[in-house]
Motif scaffolding. Structure first.
Motif, PDB file in Angstrom:
ATOM      1  N   VAL A 139       0.852  -1.190   0.000  1.00 20.86           N
ATOM      2  CA  VAL A 139       0.000   0.000   0.000  1.00 20.86           C
ATOM      3  C   VAL A 139       0.886   1.238   0.000  1.00 20.86           C
ATOM      4  N   SER A 140       0.699   2.061  -1.032  1.00 29.76           N
ATOM      5  CA  SER A 140       1.483   3.286  -1.172  1.00 29.76           C
ATOM      6  C   SER A 140       0.728   4.453  -0.535  1.00 29.76           C
ATOM      7  N   GLN A 187       4.804   6.128  -4.089  1.00 30.80           N
ATOM      8  CA  GLN A 187       4.872   5.539  -5.426  1.00 30.80           C
ATOM      9  C   GLN A 187       6.302   5.130  -5.800  1.00 30.80           C
ATOM     10  N   GLY A 188       7.273   5.918  -5.349  1.00 30.63           N
ATOM     11  CA  GLY A 188       8.670   5.617  -5.673  1.00 30.63           C
ATOM     12  C   GLY A 188       9.095   4.282  -5.082  1.00 30.63           C
ATOM     13  N   ILE A 189       8.703   4.018  -3.850  1.00 35.59           N
ATOM     14  CA  ILE A 189       9.070   2.740  -3.211  1.00 35.59           C
ATOM     15  C   ILE A 189       8.257   1.613  -3.840  1.00 35.59           C
ATOM     16  N   LEU A 190       6.983   1.888  -4.095  1.00 37.31           N
ATOM     17  CA  LEU A 190       6.111   0.874  -4.689  1.00 37.31           C
ATOM     18  C   LEU A 190       6.710   0.347  -5.998  1.00 37.31           C
ATOM     19  N   ASP A 191       7.163   1.248  -6.867  1.00 40.56           N
ATOM     20  CA  ASP A 191       7.703   0.842  -8.167  1.00 40.56           C
ATOM     21  C   ASP A 191       8.872  -0.123  -7.998  1.00 40.56           C
ATOM     22  N   GLY A 192       9.769   0.182  -7.072  1.00 33.39           N
ATOM     23  CA  GLY A 192      10.926  -0.687  -6.847  1.00 33.39           C
ATOM     24  C   GLY A 192      10.500  -2.040  -6.307  1.00 33.39           C
ATOM     25  N   MET A 193       9.582  -2.029  -5.357  1.00 30.42           N
ATOM     26  CA  MET A 193       9.158  -3.295  -4.747  1.00 30.42           C
ATOM     27  C   MET A 193       8.456  -4.189  -5.761  1.00 30.42           C
ATOM     28  N   ALA A 195       2.597  -9.070  -6.441  1.00 32.74           N
ATOM     29  CA  ALA A 195       1.949  -8.460  -5.265  1.00 32.74           C
ATOM     30  C   ALA A 195       0.755  -7.623  -5.703  1.00 32.74           C
ATOM     31  N   ARG A 196      -0.260  -7.580  -4.890  1.00 38.18           N
ATOM     32  CA  ARG A 196      -1.390  -6.689  -5.127  1.00 38.18           C
ATOM     33  C   ARG A 196      -1.030  -5.305  -4.599  1.00 38.18           C
ATOM     34  N   VAL A 197      -1.774  -4.300  -5.039  1.00 44.05           N
ATOM     35  CA  VAL A 197      -1.406  -2.919  -4.695  1.00 44.05           C
ATOM     36  C   VAL A 197      -2.613  -2.148  -4.176  1.00 44.05           C
ATOM     37  N   GLY A 198      -2.387  -1.366  -3.143  1.00 46.49           N
ATOM     38  CA  GLY A 198      -3.407  -0.441  -2.649  1.00 46.49           C
ATOM     39  C   GLY A 198      -2.842   0.967  -2.605  1.00 46.49           C
ATOM     40  N   HIS A 199      -3.744   1.955  -2.553  1.00 51.14           N
ATOM     41  CA  HIS A 199      -3.316   3.354  -2.448  1.00 51.14           C
ATOM     42  C   HIS A 199      -4.124   4.046  -1.371  1.00 51.14           C
TER      43      HIS A 199
END
Ligand code: URA
Length: 223
Positions: A89-90, A96-102, A109-113
């Protein structure tokens, strides 16, 4: 075993803080901190650091064994038991910067905001966006925000995310300040913080000193 160190000896610290002091992370973080680092370079450094942080924060993921065939023989080989059960979850927008790398390391992985802004009169975080996958009860959640400064946004985000009852919850950032750690853990002592560094403190505007400036502006070139 995490290849960093666990902070528990300093008076303002709870035991649940992991400083990931891997030399590659520390080197890249120093490059990212430098004022003269360009937006393009900053972005790629944050992606690389985030991949390395993802490696550490997922160290305890369970494995199962699948029967496979190599060109030479059959074997029971380890695979992630539940990679699709991870949700990152970003906290917008700098998360967003960390999310992209992960996601480069854990593409399934699923993603939340979650989006929060600070009400200028009431000085409290107000939610303007919230979207997470369904079945959160069965998912392990990693919340990402590069800078835990006052900690107020992280506290508000985790307050809200806990309402969805994830199976587990971890907070990953690049930089923290002692004030932010103390504030966050006074509300959420059960949530471990994974960080690349703990800096000196905050200035009068709530920026981390020495820090790296405004992470969102540096990622997106908005200054
Ligand atoms: N947010 C940032 O982007 N930088 C800080 O130093 C503090 C909060």
């Amino acid at each position: 075993m995490i290849s960093g160190y666990l902070l528990s000896s300093l008076p303002y610290m709870t035991a649940n803080v992991f400083v990931i002091d891997h030399p590659l992370i520390q080197h890249k973080l120093t490059l990212a901190r430098r004022a003269e680092t360009s937006t393009t370079k900053f972005r790629s450094l944050i992606t690389e650091i985030s991949m390395l942080l993802a490696y550490e924060v997922t160290r305890d993921l369970p494995l199962r064994y699948d029967l496979i065939k190599t060109p030479m023989a059959a074997m029971n080989a380890p695979v992630l038991a539940s990679d699709k059960k991870l949700v990152i979850v970003s906290i917008m927008r700098a998360g967003q910067g960390i999310l992209d790398g992960m996601l480069q390391l854990i593409p399934s992985a699923r993603v939340g905001h979650i989006g929060l802004y600070r009400d200028p009169k009431l000085l409290i975080p107000v939610e303007y966006y919230f979207k997470v996958p369904h079945d959160i009860e069965e998912r392990d959640m990693i919340v990402v925000d590069p800078m835990i400064a006052t900690g107020n946004s992280a506290v508000a985000a985790v307050d809200r995310l806990k309402e969805t009852s994830p199976r587990s919850l971890k907070l990953v950032c690049l930089l923290t300040a002692p004030e932010g750690i103390q504030n966050f853990h006074s509300h959420h002592p059960d949530v471990p913080i994974y960080t690349a560094a703990i800096d000196q403190g905050l200035d009068e505007n709530g920026y981390i000193i020495p820090g790296l400036g405004d992470a969102g502006d540096r990622l997106f070139g908005t200054k």
